[in-house]
Design a protein around this motif. Structure first.
Motif, PDB file in Angstrom:
ATOM      1  N   GLY A  52     -22.540 -39.784  -5.819  1.00  0.00           N
ATOM      2  CA  GLY A  52     -23.658 -39.894  -6.753  1.00  0.00           C
ATOM      3  C   GLY A  52     -24.950 -39.250  -6.310  1.00  0.00           C
ATOM      4  N   THR A  53     -24.992 -38.639  -5.137  1.00  0.00           N
ATOM      5  CA  THR A  53     -26.227 -38.049  -4.618  1.00  0.00           C
ATOM      6  C   THR A  53     -26.518 -36.708  -5.269  1.00  0.00           C
ATOM      7  N   ALA A  54     -27.771 -36.512  -5.637  1.00  0.00           N
ATOM      8  CA  ALA A  54     -28.253 -35.229  -6.152  1.00  0.00           C
ATOM      9  C   ALA A  54     -29.529 -34.884  -5.396  1.00  0.00           C
ATOM     10  N   ILE A  55     -29.611 -33.681  -4.880  1.00  0.00           N
ATOM     11  CA  ILE A  55     -30.854 -33.273  -4.229  1.00  0.00           C
ATOM     12  C   ILE A  55     -31.826 -32.814  -5.319  1.00  0.00           C
ATOM     13  N   PRO A  56     -33.123 -32.860  -5.061  1.00  0.00           N
ATOM     14  CA  PRO A  56     -34.095 -32.471  -6.086  1.00  0.00           C
ATOM     15  C   PRO A  56     -34.001 -30.973  -6.411  1.00  0.00           C
ATOM     16  N   PHE A  57     -34.459 -30.619  -7.607  1.00  0.00           N
ATOM     17  CA  PHE A  57     -34.542 -29.202  -7.959  1.00  0.00           C
ATOM     18  C   PHE A  57     -35.485 -28.508  -6.986  1.00  0.00           C
ATOM     19  N   HIS A  58     -35.087 -27.310  -6.553  1.00  0.00           N
ATOM     20  CA  HIS A  58     -35.856 -26.582  -5.548  1.00  0.00           C
ATOM     21  C   HIS A  58     -35.511 -25.096  -5.612  1.00  0.00           C
ATOM     22  N   SER A  59     -36.255 -24.300  -4.853  1.00  0.00           N
ATOM     23  CA  SER A  59     -35.973 -22.869  -4.689  1.00  0.00           C
ATOM     24  C   SER A  59     -36.201 -22.509  -3.222  1.00  0.00           C
ATOM     25  N   HIS A  60     -35.780 -21.306  -2.862  1.00  0.00           N
ATOM     26  CA  HIS A  60     -35.925 -20.818  -1.486  1.00  0.00           C
ATOM     27  C   HIS A  60     -36.621 -19.464  -1.490  1.00  0.00           C
ATOM     28  N   THR A  89     -17.878 -20.421  -4.558  1.00  0.00           N
ATOM     29  CA  THR A  89     -18.971 -19.884  -3.749  1.00  0.00           C
ATOM     30  C   THR A  89     -20.087 -19.402  -4.662  1.00  0.00           C
ATOM     31  N   THR A  90     -21.312 -19.741  -4.316  1.00  0.00           N
ATOM     32  CA  THR A  90     -22.456 -19.319  -5.118  1.00  0.00           C
ATOM     33  C   THR A  90     -23.286 -18.293  -4.348  1.00  0.00           C
ATOM     34  N   PHE A  91     -23.999 -17.473  -5.095  1.00  0.00           N
ATOM     35  CA  PHE A  91     -25.029 -16.594  -4.565  1.00  0.00           C
ATOM     36  C   PHE A  91     -26.269 -16.870  -5.397  1.00  0.00           C
ATOM     37  N   ILE A  92     -27.340 -17.279  -4.739  1.00  0.00           N
ATOM     38  CA  ILE A  92     -28.573 -17.627  -5.438  1.00  0.00           C
ATOM     39  C   ILE A  92     -29.693 -16.727  -4.916  1.00  0.00           C
ATOM     40  N   PRO A  93     -30.295 -15.909  -5.788  1.00  0.00           N
ATOM     41  CA  PRO A  93     -31.402 -15.054  -5.361  1.00  0.00           C
ATOM     42  C   PRO A  93     -32.626 -15.881  -4.962  1.00  0.00           C
ATOM     43  N   PRO A  94     -33.573 -15.275  -4.264  1.00  0.00           N
ATOM     44  CA  PRO A  94     -34.796 -15.987  -3.893  1.00  0.00           C
ATOM     45  C   PRO A  94     -35.549 -16.486  -5.126  1.00  0.00           C
ATOM     46  N   ASN A  95     -36.238 -17.610  -4.956  1.00  0.00           N
ATOM     47  CA  ASN A  95     -37.162 -18.160  -5.952  1.00  0.00           C
ATOM     48  C   ASN A  95     -36.504 -18.626  -7.245  1.00  0.00           C
ATOM     49  N   VAL A  96     -35.186 -18.874  -7.221  1.00  0.00           N
ATOM     50  CA  VAL A  96     -34.480 -19.393  -8.389  1.00  0.00           C
ATOM     51  C   VAL A  96     -34.300 -20.906  -8.208  1.00  0.00           C
ATOM     52  N   VAL A  97     -34.804 -21.674  -9.155  1.00  0.00           N
ATOM     53  CA  VAL A  97     -34.741 -23.132  -9.077  1.00  0.00           C
ATOM     54  C   VAL A  97     -33.308 -23.594  -9.365  1.00  0.00           C
ATOM     55  N   HIS A  98     -32.816 -24.506  -8.513  1.00  0.00           N
ATOM     56  CA  HIS A  98     -31.441 -24.990  -8.629  1.00  0.00           C
ATOM     57  C   HIS A  98     -31.303 -26.305  -7.878  1.00  0.00           C
ATOM     58  N   ARG A  99     -30.126 -26.906  -8.007  1.00  0.00           N
ATOM     59  CA  ARG A  99     -29.775 -28.047  -7.176  1.00  0.00           C
ATOM     60  C   ARG A  99     -28.257 -28.228  -7.239  1.00  0.00           C
ATOM     61  N   PHE A 100     -27.740 -29.008  -6.288  1.00  0.00           N
ATOM     62  CA  PHE A 100     -26.339 -29.394  -6.255  1.00  0.00           C
ATOM     63  C   PHE A 100     -26.278 -30.912  -6.294  1.00  0.00           C
ATOM     64  N   ARG A 101     -25.237 -31.434  -6.948  1.00  0.00           N
ATOM     65  CA  ARG A 101     -25.092 -32.879  -6.998  1.00  0.00           C
ATOM     66  C   ARG A 101     -23.629 -33.277  -6.912  1.00  0.00           C
ATOM     67  N   ASN A 102     -23.416 -34.409  -6.282  1.00  0.00           N
ATOM     68  CA  ASN A 102     -22.088 -34.985  -6.135  1.00  0.00           C
ATOM     69  C   ASN A 102     -21.838 -35.853  -7.358  1.00  0.00           C
ATOM     70  N   ILE A 103     -20.828 -35.503  -8.145  1.00  0.00           N
ATOM     71  CA  ILE A 103     -20.574 -36.259  -9.369  1.00  0.00           C
ATOM     72  C   ILE A 103     -19.543 -37.365  -9.173  1.00  0.00           C
ATOM     73  N   SER A 104     -18.993 -37.492  -7.978  1.00  0.00           N
ATOM     74  CA  SER A 104     -18.054 -38.574  -7.711  1.00  0.00           C
ATOM     75  C   SER A 104     -18.809 -39.878  -7.475  1.00  0.00           C
ATOM     76  N   ASP A 105     -18.229 -40.973  -7.919  1.00  0.00           N
ATOM     77  CA  ASP A 105     -18.846 -42.270  -7.626  1.00  0.00           C
ATOM     78  C   ASP A 105     -18.162 -42.962  -6.447  1.00  0.00           C
TER      79      ASP A 105
END
Length: 140
Positions: A52-60, A89-105
């Protein structure tokens, strides 16, 4: 003791034998490749998310790649929600807002991440706060 250093100065890392750092909020990180090992162009590590954990929306400030190692995950990006399968596998360019979350309970989720700079930062969308990724690898 790890990492193991070869005669050519290459390193062998065994994540299960490296320190795990609690990032709070149900996420823990093991730093793998870092400047401490001599890395000059990228860093990598593994982060485990509790159910159930989700990290906050962010960018790099640099490119990022994430590989889902285990579990059930969603990548939220560009106002879309993308289910991930193990080894996606993901590729995320700089300054793109995103997040990952665990959908398992009931099961953890693990990702392998790589940033294209040892000086990678994370900027939280909601607060605008920016911190070096390296701060996530140290005990609080």
């Amino acid at each position: 003791m790890y990492p193991i250093t070869t005669p050519s100065d290459a390193k062998l890392l065994r994540p299960g034998e490296l320190p795990q750092h609690d990032r709070g909020g149900g996420a823990r990180t093991v730093s793998l490749v870092s400047p401490a090992l001599g890395a000059t162009t990228f860093i990598s590590g593994i982060t485990e998310f509790d159910p159930g954990t989700a990290i906050p929306f962010h960018s790099h400030n640099c490119e990022e790649s994430v590989v889902l190692l285990e579990g059930e995950a969603i990548m939220d990006i560009d106002d879309q929600h993308y289910p991930l399968q193990v080894l996606d596998t993901t590729f995320i360019p700089p300054n793109v807002v995103h997040r990952f979350r665990n959908i398992s309970d009931s099961k953890p989720m693990k990702i392998l991440w790589t940033y294209a700079s040892p000086q990678a930062t994370r900027t939280l969308r909601d607060s605008g706060e920016t911190r070096p990724i390296a701060l996530e690898h140290h005990p609080k």
